[in-house]
Design an enzyme around this catalytic site. Structure first.
Site, PDB file in Angstrom:
ATOM      1  N   PRO A 178       0.810  -1.200   0.000  1.00 35.34           N
ATOM      2  CA  PRO A 178       0.000   0.000   0.000  1.00 35.34           C
ATOM      3  C   PRO A 178       0.838   1.242   0.000  1.00 35.34           C
ATOM      4  CG  PRO A 178       0.037  -1.036   2.163  1.00 35.34           C
ATOM      5  CD  PRO A 178       1.143  -1.586   1.370  1.00 35.34           C
ATOM      6  N   GLU A 179       0.455   2.155  -0.848  1.00 34.92           N
ATOM      7  CA  GLU A 179       1.037   3.481  -0.813  1.00 34.92           C
ATOM      8  C   GLU A 179       0.011   4.389  -0.141  1.00 34.92           C
ATOM      9  OE1 GLU A 179       2.878   4.542  -4.581  1.00 34.92           O
ATOM     10  OE2 GLU A 179       2.909   2.450  -5.184  1.00 34.92           O
TER      11      GLU A 179
END
Length: 284
Positions: A2-3
């Site tokens: 996840p960014e």
DNA sequence: AACAAGACCTGCATGC
DNA sequence: TGCATGCAGGTCTTGT
């Protein structure tokens, strides 16, 4: 995995369930992820109300009534899932939180690159993992003058620079490629060589790409899902990421001429770009 | 001091 | 079918 947009989406999904809820039970199905949990983690969380849930960089922060904060990082493959309490624990369910309102939140992370820690809220800013973090990309602090000054001493490629969480947080491998494409900047350009004009485009592109991705609930490739198990949709809008040899989306280049999106490796990670729109790697 | 490479893990797709 | 290889939304540590 996840960014920033994915972590933000997970955080938004958890907030209605967790904020105001009391953690009645914390089940540790192992004692560590990348690093060991604090010895007394479950005790520090038990019977505590979650006052506020927020995101800082790629971390989820749950502030508790006992002036402590639970820090969660999802690593590459971590998920926070709101599940019915009839669900049997599955492989890679490492931590389970049960709340007084009957919710069950499962931290599942096959690769175990995530982390979890509990610290005094007052000591958050000095936490080993948080103290070096740069400005939030969607904040006013992340503006053109700041980036001009921050890039000046940097000899590394611009893509490496914008993924450095000390320069700006939240930009990971996907959105770095996407933002550089949108700004028309070659990923291998030395960071210090960008003109003020290029930096202006880059700052706008980072803010724009991240904002649009948040609107779409993030990008679901392999592992990532939202807290309710739903998928993100921004992967359908990638212009270049993971599209080697295909046409870049929304680009005026001719695929016959370019051969499609190019792939290269920087810092051991795949970078995708358009050789027509993103020029200038050879420029000092 | 700055940068690249290695390490941490599992799962999946690919090719022989 | 099995096995080996390479790759994956991150980041911390080690080596040059």
């Amino acid at each position: 995995m996840p960014e920033l947009p994915e972590v933000e989406t997970v955080c938004r999904g958890l907030r209605p369930v967790l904020e105001g809820a009391v953690l009645k039970d914390i089940i540790l199905r192992r004692q560590n992820l990348r690093t060991a949990f604090p010895k007394n983690m479950a005790a520090l969380l038990k019977n505590q109300q979650v006052i506020k849930l927020e995101r800082r960089a790629k971390y989820i922060l749950a502030h508790l009534e006992n002036a402590h904060t639970l820090i969660i990082h999802l690593g590459m493959s971590g998920r926070m899932l709101i599940m019915p309490d009839t669900r049997k624990p599955q492989k890679h369910d490492h931590v389970i939180f049960e709340t007084d309102n009957g919710a069950r939140i499962v931290f599942n992370d096959p690769r175990r690159f995530g982390m979890m820690d509990v610290v005094e809220t007052a000591a958050l800013v000095t936490h080993k993992n948080l103290r070096h973090l740069g400005p939030e990309p969607l904040s006013k602090r992340f503006d053109v003058p700041y980036v001009v000054a921050a890039l000046k001493p940097r000899k590394s490629a611009i893509k490496i620079a914008i993924m450095d969480q000390e320069l700006v947080v939240g930009v990971g491998n996907i959105y770095a490629s996407e933002a550089l494409f949108e700004a028309g900047i070659h990923p291998a350009r030395p960071a210090y060589s960008l003109s003020k004009n290029a930096i202006t485009k880059l700052v706008a592109a980072i803010k724009n790409v991240l904002s649009r991705a948040i609107e779409k609930g993030g990008s679901s490739l392999r592992d990532y899902v939202q807290a309710d198990g739903g998928l993100g949709y921004f992967q359908h809008e990638f212009a270049v990421y993971d599209r080697a040899g295909e046409a870049c989306k929304g680009c005026t280049c001719s695929i016959k001429k370019t051969g499609g999106v190019k792939r290269m490796v920087q810092g051991g990670r795949a970078t995708f770009y358009c050789s027509e729109k993103q020029r200038g790697s050879r420029k000092v």
